[in-house]
Design an enzyme around this catalytic site. Structure first.
Site, PDB file in Angstrom:
ATOM      1  N   LEU A  40      50.268  46.601  38.086  1.00  0.00           N
ATOM      2  CA  LEU A  40      49.149  47.011  38.943  1.00  0.00           C
ATOM      3  C   LEU A  40      47.988  47.519  38.085  1.00  0.00           C
ATOM      4  O   LEU A  40      48.129  47.731  36.888  1.00  0.00           O
ATOM      5  CB  LEU A  40      49.639  48.107  39.898  1.00  0.00           C
ATOM      6  CG  LEU A  40      50.754  47.660  40.865  1.00  0.00           C
ATOM      7  CD1 LEU A  40      51.343  48.863  41.599  1.00  0.00           C
ATOM      8  CD2 LEU A  40      50.222  46.648  41.870  1.00  0.00           C
ATOM      9  N   ALA A 118      47.286  35.095  46.188  1.00  0.00           N
ATOM     10  CA  ALA A 118      47.040  35.066  47.635  1.00  0.00           C
ATOM     11  C   ALA A 118      45.966  34.035  47.966  1.00  0.00           C
ATOM     12  O   ALA A 118      44.998  33.879  47.220  1.00  0.00           O
ATOM     13  CB  ALA A 118      46.592  36.448  48.100  1.00  0.00           C
ATOM     14  N   HIS A 443      27.240  78.088  26.756  1.00  0.00           N
ATOM     15  CA  HIS A 443      26.780  77.911  25.367  1.00  0.00           C
ATOM     16  C   HIS A 443      27.970  78.074  24.422  1.00  0.00           C
ATOM     17  O   HIS A 443      28.781  78.977  24.624  1.00  0.00           O
ATOM     18  CB  HIS A 443      25.730  78.979  25.043  1.00  0.00           C
ATOM     19  CG  HIS A 443      25.280  78.933  23.610  1.00  0.00           C
ATOM     20  ND1 HIS A 443      24.397  77.991  23.149  1.00  0.00           N
ATOM     21  CD2 HIS A 443      25.625  79.707  22.544  1.00  0.00           C
ATOM     22  CE1 HIS A 443      24.200  78.183  21.854  1.00  0.00           C
ATOM     23  NE2 HIS A 443      24.934  79.216  21.455  1.00  0.00           N
TER      24      HIS A 443
HETATM   25  P1  FAD Z   1      39.784  44.055  39.102  1.00  0.00           P
HETATM   26  O1  FAD Z   1      40.076  45.287  38.353  1.00  0.00           O
HETATM   27  O2  FAD Z   1      39.344  42.855  38.373  1.00  0.00           O
HETATM   28  O3  FAD Z   1      41.108  43.729  39.933  1.00  0.00           O
HETATM   29  C1  FAD Z   1      41.240  42.576  40.710  1.00  0.00           C
HETATM   30  C2  FAD Z   1      42.691  42.164  40.725  1.00  0.00           C
HETATM   31  O4  FAD Z   1      42.858  41.111  41.684  1.00  0.00           O
HETATM   32  C3  FAD Z   1      43.186  41.591  39.406  1.00  0.00           C
HETATM   33  O5  FAD Z   1      44.395  42.208  39.025  1.00  0.00           O
HETATM   34  C4  FAD Z   1      43.390  40.110  39.688  1.00  0.00           C
HETATM   35  O6  FAD Z   1      44.434  39.562  38.910  1.00  0.00           O
HETATM   36  C5  FAD Z   1      43.748  40.141  41.168  1.00  0.00           C
HETATM   37  N1  FAD Z   1      43.479  38.883  41.874  1.00  0.00           N
HETATM   38  C6  FAD Z   1      42.374  38.103  41.810  1.00  0.00           C
HETATM   39  N2  FAD Z   1      42.487  37.055  42.653  1.00  0.00           N
HETATM   40  C7  FAD Z   1      43.695  37.181  43.259  1.00  0.00           C
HETATM   41  C8  FAD Z   1      44.384  36.418  44.229  1.00  0.00           C
HETATM   42  N3  FAD Z   1      43.862  35.321  44.776  1.00  0.00           N
HETATM   43  N4  FAD Z   1      45.622  36.832  44.619  1.00  0.00           N
HETATM   44  C9  FAD Z   1      46.185  37.950  44.082  1.00  0.00           C
HETATM   45  N5  FAD Z   1      45.570  38.704  43.173  1.00  0.00           N
HETATM   46  C10 FAD Z   1      44.331  38.338  42.765  1.00  0.00           C
HETATM   47  N6  FAD Z   1      34.317  49.684  34.091  1.00  0.00           N
HETATM   48  C11 FAD Z   1      34.091  51.010  34.000  1.00  0.00           C
HETATM   49  O7  FAD Z   1      33.675  51.624  34.987  1.00  0.00           O
HETATM   50  N7  FAD Z   1      34.309  51.697  32.839  1.00  0.00           N
HETATM   51  C12 FAD Z   1      34.739  51.064  31.735  1.00  0.00           C
HETATM   52  O8  FAD Z   1      34.937  51.710  30.703  1.00  0.00           O
HETATM   53  C13 FAD Z   1      34.977  49.671  31.790  1.00  0.00           C
HETATM   54  N8  FAD Z   1      35.413  49.016  30.700  1.00  0.00           N
HETATM   55  C14 FAD Z   1      35.676  47.674  30.790  1.00  0.00           C
HETATM   56  C15 FAD Z   1      36.084  47.015  29.645  1.00  0.00           C
HETATM   57  C16 FAD Z   1      36.339  45.654  29.686  1.00  0.00           C
HETATM   58  C17 FAD Z   1      36.806  44.955  28.443  1.00  0.00           C
HETATM   59  C18 FAD Z   1      36.197  44.954  30.915  1.00  0.00           C
HETATM   60  C19 FAD Z   1      36.507  43.488  30.989  1.00  0.00           C
HETATM   61  C20 FAD Z   1      35.765  45.598  32.051  1.00  0.00           C
HETATM   62  C21 FAD Z   1      35.484  46.967  31.997  1.00  0.00           C
HETATM   63  N9  FAD Z   1      35.023  47.667  33.101  1.00  0.00           N
HETATM   64  C22 FAD Z   1      34.767  49.003  33.015  1.00  0.00           C
HETATM   65  C23 FAD Z   1      34.811  47.007  34.392  1.00  0.00           C
HETATM   66  C24 FAD Z   1      36.010  47.297  35.323  1.00  0.00           C
HETATM   67  O9  FAD Z   1      37.186  46.851  34.715  1.00  0.00           O
HETATM   68  C25 FAD Z   1      35.809  46.604  36.651  1.00  0.00           C
HETATM   69  O10 FAD Z   1      34.561  46.996  37.203  1.00  0.00           O
HETATM   70  C26 FAD Z   1      36.892  46.985  37.631  1.00  0.00           C
HETATM   71  O11 FAD Z   1      38.157  46.639  37.129  1.00  0.00           O
HETATM   72  C27 FAD Z   1      36.672  46.283  38.967  1.00  0.00           C
HETATM   73  O12 FAD Z   1      37.708  46.606  39.838  1.00  0.00           O
HETATM   74  P2  FAD Z   1      38.173  45.592  40.976  1.00  0.00           P
HETATM   75  O13 FAD Z   1      39.326  46.272  41.637  1.00  0.00           O
HETATM   76  O14 FAD Z   1      37.015  45.187  41.788  1.00  0.00           O
HETATM   77  O15 FAD Z   1      38.683  44.295  40.224  1.00  0.00           O
END
Ligand code: FAD
Ligand code: NAD
Length: 464
Positions: A40, A118, A443
């Protein structure tokens, strides 16, 4: 027709989805969350925020030793070597601990964790691994993935995306980073501290598009001082791997003669695009906008009743905390509560050393709306930064000239990511620069620079 299996089905277990699932369950809704990953936490916990910060932390420690900063502070040691395998192990342990933590929160809150990809079968039904699941409300939280770059194919070895750049088995001799945005600068500066030669190639005239112009200028200066080569106004049009190297063909953004840059490894970090492929959104009667995002209203409702979308897959900054706040809000809205997110006050942080952070409007955006007053305070004059020998950076407070209400705060300072929370809170409460200036700050702290910059809005900073 079969009864609903769940009140709420969340697709995607990143910060948007897992938080929405936990909050929905806390509010008494029967909730399931499906994700195609083994663990997760989505991008953020598995290959994003957490592993990148673990790598940056190790790089910062190594850099303090290698640059002589520790020795100058009186910490003497003999011999210095980098155990990259241990660095990676520490990163992996951070991921394992946090992803397991989300699994235990699911258990505690009775969120059903469904594993698999999904895809919609209809507006209220989703297929997962051959099983059809029907829910009263469905939340799409599928996140985003690295955008491809034409002519530069990611091979996962010499040419990588951010996930590959977290896992380099050795320190690259010459890492070329394509894209001077957040990922490029965080990972580029980490590998620079580990000893790589790093060149950043950015298409635009400056790094970090979207940030305040003064901050962008200072960031370039500071990163150059740290040994990163930064080439702006240039784009990469082709890449060719041969004999362990990659030959990149560069072209001025405005057009002109091509040049060649040879890299031992290449990181492609030119933005991220929403994950909607494979969801069969047409079965849910949802169409994406021209940028591939799912359109939603202020309550995260798509055009299809009962279907919501949050996080990176919708508009707004692709940030974990924005995604999390939307997760809480959408669950509360589904439960009949007034969930909301103030999209005008979402801080953003670049975790370089020092950190770069901002919230609200840039000076340019604020000026476009009307007259402003700006206060600045250099970290060089902050006693804690001075004591720690952290001279780089400044705080900038932008206030409305008439009402004095704070419109934006921008910071470059070692703990800027922590400092910006105070600015976000002040703005959320509608604070004026005077409110900040007359709030007692402990401070010696870096945060006193925010107070001083707020005082400078009316020309009254004390320590400059
Ligand atoms: P995600 O975290 O991308 O989660 C979506 C999930 O859905 C994934 O596990 C994916 O596998 C799953 N999924 C997709 N399609 C399907 C499907 N059809 N069926 C089942 N599962 C599916 N943001 C910050 O705020 N601070 C940071 O320091 C930061 N550092 C980052 C560093 C890197 C290298 C990267 C790549 C990103 C970083 N980000 C950071 C951005 C942050 O990771 C994302 O903004 C955040 O994870 C978005 O959350 P989300 O839940 O929308 O999507
Ligand atoms: P970005 O949008 O931050 O930066 C991409 C950069 O690549 C831009 O500066 C762009 O002008 C440049 N670019 C685009 N095409 C180019 C080309 N052909 N040649 C050279 N340069 C080119 O994207 P990112 O760094 O990939 O990060 C993606 C998202 O992930 C960000 O929007 C950010 O919200 C999120 N993220 C956040 C954090 C954080 O909060 N600390 C860390 C990492 C990622």
């Amino acid at each position: 027709m079969a009864a609903h299996d769940y009140d709420v089905l969340v697709i995607g277990a990143g910060p948007a989805g897992y938080v929405a699932a936990i909050r929905a369950a806390q509010l008494g809704l029967a909730t399931a969350c499906v994700d195609s990953r083994e663990t997760l936490g989505g991008t953020c916990l598995n290959v994003g925020c957490i592993p990148s910060k673990a790598l940056l932390h190790a790089a910062e420690l190594y850099g303090q030793a290698a640059s002589g900063a520790l020795t100058r502070a009186g910490v003497r040691f003999e011999g210095l070597s980098l155990d990259l395998a241990a660095v990676h192990q520490s990163r992996i342990e951070a991921i394992a601990g946090l992803t397991a933590g989300v699994a235990s929160l699911f258990k505690k809150n009775k969120v059903a964790w469904l594993r698999g990809q999904a895809a919609f079968v209809s507006e209220d039904t989703v297929a997962v691994e051959g099983r059809q699941i029907r829910a009263r409300s469905i939340i799409i939280a599928t996140g985003a993935s690295a955008s491809p770059l034409a002519g530069v194919e990611v091979d996962g070895e010499r040419i990588v995306d951010s996930t590959g750049a977290l896992e380099f088995p050795d320190v690259p001799r010459h890492l070329v980073v394509i894209g001077g945005g957040v990922i490029g600068l965080e990972l580029g500066s980490a590998w620079r501290r580990f000893g790589a030669q790093v060149t950043v190639v950015e298409f635009l005239d400056d790094l970090l598009p979207g940030m305040d112009a003064d901050i962008r200028k200072e960031a370039s200066k500071m990163l150059r001082k740290q040994g990163l080569e930064i080439r702006t106004g240039v784009r990469v049009v082709a890449a060719e791997s041969s004999g362990g190297d990659v030959r990149l063909t560069l072209e001025p953004a405005a057009g002109g003669d091509q040049t060649v840059l040879v890299a031992s490894r290449v990181l492609v970090a030119v933005g991220r695009r929403p994950n909607t492929e494979g969801l069969n959104l047409s079965a849910a009667k949802v169409a994406c906008d021209s940028a591939g995002r799912i359109p939603v209203d202020a309550n995260f409702r798509t055009a299809t009743p009962g279907l919501y979308a949050i996080g990176d897959v919708i508009s707004g900054p692709m940030l974990a905390h924005k995604a999390e706040d939307e997760g809480v809000a959408v669950a509360e809205i589904i439960a009949g509560l007034p969930g909301m997110v103030n999209h005008a006050v979402i801080p953003s942080v670049v975790y370089t050393t020092p950190e770069i952070a901002g919230v609200g409007l840039t000076e340019e955006q604020a000026k476009a709306q009307g007259p402003v007053k700006v206060g600045r305070f250099p970290m060089l004059a902050n006693s804690r930064a001075k004591a720690n020998k952290e001279p780089d950076g400044f705080v900038k407070v932008i206030a409305d000239a008439a009402s004095d209400r704070v419109l934006g705060v921008w910071i470059i300072a070692h703990p800027a990511g922590t400092m910006i929370a105070q600015a976000a809170q002040a703005m959320e409460f509608g604070a004026t620069s005077e409110d900040i200036a007359y709030t007692c700050h402990a401070h010696p702290t870096h945060s006193e620079a925010i107070k001083e910059a707020a005082m400078a809005v009316r020309g009254k900073a004390l320590h400059v």
